[in-house]
Design a protein around this motif. Structure first.
Motif, mmCIF file in Angstrom:
data_model
loop_
_atom_site.group_PDB
_atom_site.id
_atom_site.type_symbol
_atom_site.label_atom_id
_atom_site.label_comp_id
_atom_site.label_asym_id
_atom_site.label_seq_id
_atom_site.Cartn_x
_atom_site.Cartn_y
_atom_site.Cartn_z
ATOM 1 N N ARG A 146 27.733 29.755 36.340
ATOM 2 C CA ARG A 146 28.507 28.573 36.723
ATOM 3 C C ARG A 146 28.264 28.296 38.199
ATOM 4 N N MET A 157 39.182 32.425 45.052
ATOM 5 C CA MET A 157 39.625 32.575 43.667
ATOM 6 C C MET A 157 38.537 32.115 42.707
ATOM 7 N N LEU A 158 37.894 30.979 43.018
ATOM 8 C CA LEU A 158 36.805 30.497 42.179
ATOM 9 C C LEU A 158 35.649 31.498 42.164
ATOM 10 N N ARG A 182 35.812 34.735 42.676
ATOM 11 C CA ARG A 182 36.196 35.925 41.897
ATOM 12 C C ARG A 182 36.092 35.672 40.398
ATOM 13 N N SER A 183 36.301 34.421 40.000
ATOM 14 C CA SER A 183 36.228 34.083 38.578
ATOM 15 C C SER A 183 34.783 33.923 38.104
ATOM 16 N N GLY A 184 33.822 34.004 39.026
ATOM 17 C CA GLY A 184 32.416 33.929 38.645
ATOM 18 C C GLY A 184 31.736 32.607 38.947
ATOM 19 N N ILE A 185 32.412 31.702 39.642
ATOM 20 C CA ILE A 185 31.813 30.416 40.002
ATOM 21 C C ILE A 185 31.147 30.545 41.364
#
Length: 306
Positions: free
Chosen positions: A80, A178-179, A181-184
């Motif tokens: 992503r 945060m993005l 850490r979510s893989g983006i």
């Protein structure tokens, strides 16, 4: 007499730059074919400039081939990717976005260019309307301007309060972390141009009826607030440059160099590799003896004017 010569020289320089802008506009659509047609439009280009454009198109097509490989890798791996394009009006953001997306699948590479927020969106969490445009697995989203509107145009034009402005800078690093850490993956570009170059590009938009739609009242207002935009940009780069989502500055005075440099840099930021695909064999067309093709009514045919 010297003053007259100087004014004539300035006017010739301005005319030459406007010709270059118009040539570039034609390049955007018909690219290499434009060489044979420039004289018809009353535009003149030197042999050196023609050779530079040939190099540009050769490199552009090569880099676009790499973008196709990147696309395949993103789809295969479920990566992503978010790419943010910011900069002054007429800095060249749209031009590089067009070249990136030109040969890619629009289903996996989307452009998010959000209009001004409506009354309902103004009462939402500031980042809320951007979140819905974030990529799913196997997608790349290019933001033609982004949540950094608050740090730029909203700040300069007083569309937000001092409290909202400070809250943005408290929130944006955490939002982007945060993005991440979510893989983006987030890549942020600022396109930098000079005062003189922006003036030339605005005049080009005024003079060219095919580009006048690009010139908005906000663009005209931005010319009077050049220094305020500069200060806002400097604060933005300082307060939101984080390891998880760093800023990269693209020197944008030369449009073609800026496009090539930005695309090459973008490719260098993603660990992609070429994906092997099975050989595609076109199946034979199936014929049925009882199939009869029905005629199309003449009234439905588009007139063949050309």
């Amino acid at each position: 007499m010297k003053e007259f010569d100087r004014e004539m020289g300035d006017e010739q320089h301005r005319r030459r730059r406007l010709d270059e802008e118009l040539i570039d506009a034609y390049d955007e659509e018909i690219e290499m074919e434009v060489d044979d047609r420039l004289q018809e439009f009353g535009l003149h280009i030197s042999d050196e400039a023609r050779e530079l454009r040939r190099v540009y198109f050769r490199e552009l097509i090569r880099l676009q081939g790499e973008l196709v490989k990147l696309q395949d890798w993103i789809v295969t791996t479920g990566h992503r990717l978010v790419v943010i394009f910011e900069g002054r009006d007429a800095a060249g953001k749209g031009g590089v976005i067009k070249r990136i997306t030109q040969r890619l699948n629009p289903r996996m590479c989307r452009v998010a260019a959000l209009p001004a927020p409506n009354n309902r969106e103004r009462t939402q969490w500031y980042f809320q309307r951007y979140v819905q445009h974030l990529p799913a697995g196997g997608e790349m989203v290019l933001f033609d301007r982004s949540w950094y509107n608050r740090a730029g145009v909203e700040r300069v034009m007083n569309f937000c309060t001092d409290e909202e402005y400070e809250e943005f800078f408290r929130s944006v690093p955490e939002f982007e972390k945060m993005l991440a850490r979510s893989g983006i993956q987030i890549i942020k570009y600022w396109f930098s141009i000079t005062d003189d170059e922006q003036e030339v590009r605005f005049h080009s938009r005024i003079d060219d009826p095919l580009k006048q739609w690009k010139l908005s009242p906000m663009d005209l207002e931005s010319r009077t607030r050049w220094e305020q935009y500069t200060q806002a940009k400097e604060v933005m780069l300082q307060r939101s440059h984080i390891p998880e989502a760093p800023w990269w500055v693209v020197q944008g005075v030369d449009k073609k160099r800026a496009r090539l440099n930005c695309i090459r840099h973008l490719l260098s930021q993603v660990p992609y590799h070429e994906i092997e695909h099975p050989y595609v064999s076109l199946p034979a067309r199936v014929h049925h003896p009882d199939y009869i093709r029905q005629p199309v009514p003449q009234s439905m045919i588009v007139p063949e004017i050309y």
